[in-house]
Scaffold this active site. Structure first.
Site, PDB file in Angstrom:
ATOM      1  N   PRO A  71       3.476   1.837  -8.231  1.00  0.00           N
ATOM      2  CA  PRO A  71       3.570   3.199  -7.703  1.00  0.00           C
ATOM      3  C   PRO A  71       4.420   3.296  -6.439  1.00  0.00           C
ATOM      4  O   PRO A  71       4.278   2.509  -5.505  1.00  0.00           O
ATOM      5  CB  PRO A  71       2.113   3.562  -7.398  1.00  0.00           C
ATOM      6  CG  PRO A  71       1.318   2.711  -8.333  1.00  0.00           C
ATOM      7  CD  PRO A  71       2.083   1.424  -8.430  1.00  0.00           C
ATOM      8  N   CYS A  72       5.267   4.314  -6.424  1.00  0.00           N
ATOM      9  CA  CYS A  72       6.180   4.517  -5.296  1.00  0.00           C
ATOM     10  C   CYS A  72       5.674   5.586  -4.338  1.00  0.00           C
ATOM     11  O   CYS A  72       6.329   5.889  -3.345  1.00  0.00           O
ATOM     12  CB  CYS A  72       7.565   4.902  -5.801  1.00  0.00           C
ATOM     13  SG  CYS A  72       7.599   6.526  -6.608  1.00  0.00           S
ATOM     14  N   THR A  73       4.515   6.152  -4.595  1.00  0.00           N
ATOM     15  CA  THR A  73       4.042   7.313  -3.854  1.00  0.00           C
ATOM     16  C   THR A  73       3.950   7.092  -2.346  1.00  0.00           C
ATOM     17  O   THR A  73       4.066   8.037  -1.584  1.00  0.00           O
ATOM     18  CB  THR A  73       2.664   7.755  -4.374  1.00  0.00           C
ATOM     19  OG1 THR A  73       1.806   6.611  -4.436  1.00  0.00           O
ATOM     20  CG2 THR A  73       2.772   8.355  -5.754  1.00  0.00           C
TER      21      THR A  73
END
Length: 143
Positions: free
Chosen positions: A77-79
């Site tokens: 995840p890049c959040t």
């Protein structure tokens, strides 16, 4: 030629798998990890695999349940890294991007021949340069 055995983490709908197919790489999916029910349904339809190959939540995978593999792909995840997100960083157990450490745990135990990661441009930007360098060091230490 034998098939490359693939384990896909944070699978989504399987972009890595689609790339392998387009490159005409002879591969076999031995397992995948995805939690979104719609992504799982799409993944299985697109790649013609059974839902039973889904290992579920990457943070809860028992490494003993993972078949041997030659290649692990992971787009964690890049959040918490993206300029569009809150940029809280890669913190194990505290941020979604910290799930990277579960991928590293699996890589370190399974010792595939290859591991390919994908993430956003900001991972190599000034703010997360230390995180990126730590990732490279950990991978290097694993061999």
């Amino acid at each position: 030629m034998s098939k490359l055995k693939l384990l896909s983490l944070f699978s989504g709908i399987g972009a890595f798998e689609k790339a392998l197919s387009r490159l005409k790489v002879n591969y076999e999916i031995v397992g995948f990890s995805e939690i979104d029910k719609w992504a799982i349904t799409s993944y299985c339809a697109i790649h013609n695999v059974d839902k039973n190959l889904n290992l579920g939540d990457v943070s809860k995978i028992n490494v003993e349940d993972i078949p041997n593999c030659d290649l692990i792909t992971y787009g964690f995840p890049c959040t918490d890294i993206s300029v569009a997100g809150k940029q809280k960083g890669i913190i194990h157990g505290k941020t979604r991007s910290g799930l990277l450490y579960d991928a590293l745990r699996i890589i370190n135990t399974k010792k595939p021949k290859y591991a390919i990661a994908e993430n956003v441009k900001n991972l190599v930007g000034k703010r997360f340069k230390d995180d990126f360098n730590n990732l490279l060091k950990e991978l290097s230490d694993m061999g």
